[in-house]
Design a protein around this motif. Structure first.
Motif, PDB file in Angstrom:
ATOM      1  N   MET A 250       3.798  -8.990 -37.619  1.00  0.00           N
ATOM      2  CA  MET A 250       4.806  -8.550 -36.684  1.00  0.00           C
ATOM      3  C   MET A 250       4.335  -8.958 -35.284  1.00  0.00           C
ATOM      4  O   MET A 250       3.187  -8.770 -34.933  1.00  0.00           O
ATOM      5  CB  MET A 250       4.977  -7.029 -36.773  1.00  0.00           C
ATOM      6  CG  MET A 250       6.184  -6.594 -36.034  1.00  0.00           C
ATOM      7  SD  MET A 250       6.718  -4.878 -35.984  1.00  0.00           S
ATOM      8  CE  MET A 250       6.121  -3.980 -37.310  1.00  0.00           C
ATOM      9  N   SER A 251       5.252  -9.501 -34.507  1.00  0.00           N
ATOM     10  CA  SER A 251       4.886  -9.977 -33.173  1.00  0.00           C
ATOM     11  C   SER A 251       4.655  -8.796 -32.226  1.00  0.00           C
ATOM     12  O   SER A 251       5.237  -7.722 -32.409  1.00  0.00           O
ATOM     13  CB  SER A 251       5.979 -10.883 -32.619  1.00  0.00           C
ATOM     14  OG  SER A 251       7.110 -10.122 -32.275  1.00  0.00           O
ATOM     15  N   PRO A 252       3.812  -8.996 -31.230  1.00  0.00           N
ATOM     16  CA  PRO A 252       3.549  -7.918 -30.275  1.00  0.00           C
ATOM     17  C   PRO A 252       4.821  -7.451 -29.542  1.00  0.00           C
ATOM     18  O   PRO A 252       4.965  -6.259 -29.241  1.00  0.00           O
ATOM     19  CB  PRO A 252       2.563  -8.536 -29.289  1.00  0.00           C
ATOM     20  CG  PRO A 252       1.913  -9.647 -30.036  1.00  0.00           C
ATOM     21  CD  PRO A 252       2.951 -10.143 -30.997  1.00  0.00           C
ATOM     22  N   THR A 253       5.735  -8.362 -29.274  1.00  0.00           N
ATOM     23  CA  THR A 253       6.971  -7.991 -28.590  1.00  0.00           C
ATOM     24  C   THR A 253       7.809  -7.070 -29.473  1.00  0.00           C
ATOM     25  O   THR A 253       8.348  -6.059 -29.003  1.00  0.00           O
ATOM     26  CB  THR A 253       7.785  -9.251 -28.232  1.00  0.00           C
ATOM     27  OG1 THR A 253       6.963 -10.130 -27.467  1.00  0.00           O
ATOM     28  CG2 THR A 253       9.020  -8.893 -27.439  1.00  0.00           C
TER      29      THR A 253
ATOM     30  N   ALA B 113       8.763  -3.099 -28.795  1.00  0.00           N
ATOM     31  CA  ALA B 113      10.156  -2.650 -28.811  1.00  0.00           C
ATOM     32  C   ALA B 113      10.344  -1.519 -29.818  1.00  0.00           C
ATOM     33  O   ALA B 113      11.044  -0.533 -29.530  1.00  0.00           O
ATOM     34  CB  ALA B 113      11.080  -3.814 -29.139  1.00  0.00           C
ATOM     35  N   ALA B 114       9.729  -1.607 -30.965  1.00  0.00           N
ATOM     36  CA  ALA B 114       9.837  -0.563 -31.977  1.00  0.00           C
ATOM     37  C   ALA B 114       9.184   0.732 -31.492  1.00  0.00           C
ATOM     38  O   ALA B 114       9.729   1.827 -31.691  1.00  0.00           O
ATOM     39  CB  ALA B 114       9.195  -1.025 -33.281  1.00  0.00           C
TER      40      ALA B 114
END
Length: 53
Positions: free
Chosen positions: A1-4, A8-9
């Motif tokens: 999973m990307s850091p962005t 956001a999550a």
């Protein structure tokens, strides 16, 4: 999973949690007490009670 996506999550979860706490606090302020059938006597029953001294 990307850091962005992770950020956001996490922010979305935080916003939902804060909204839930605020809603809960407002609901309690509107209806103080147990808010449901807690077995407390009604005002009619309380008025019929006599005090023994």
């Amino acid at each position: 999973m990307s850091p962005t996506l992770q950020t956001a999550a996490a922010v979305a979860l935080l916003v939902l949690t804060i909204a839930w706490f605020i809603r809960r606090a407002i609901k309690r302020r509107r209806n103080p007490g147990c808010g449901s059938d807690c077995g407390c006597p009604t005002a009619d029953i309380k008025s019929k009670l006599t005090h023994k001294h």
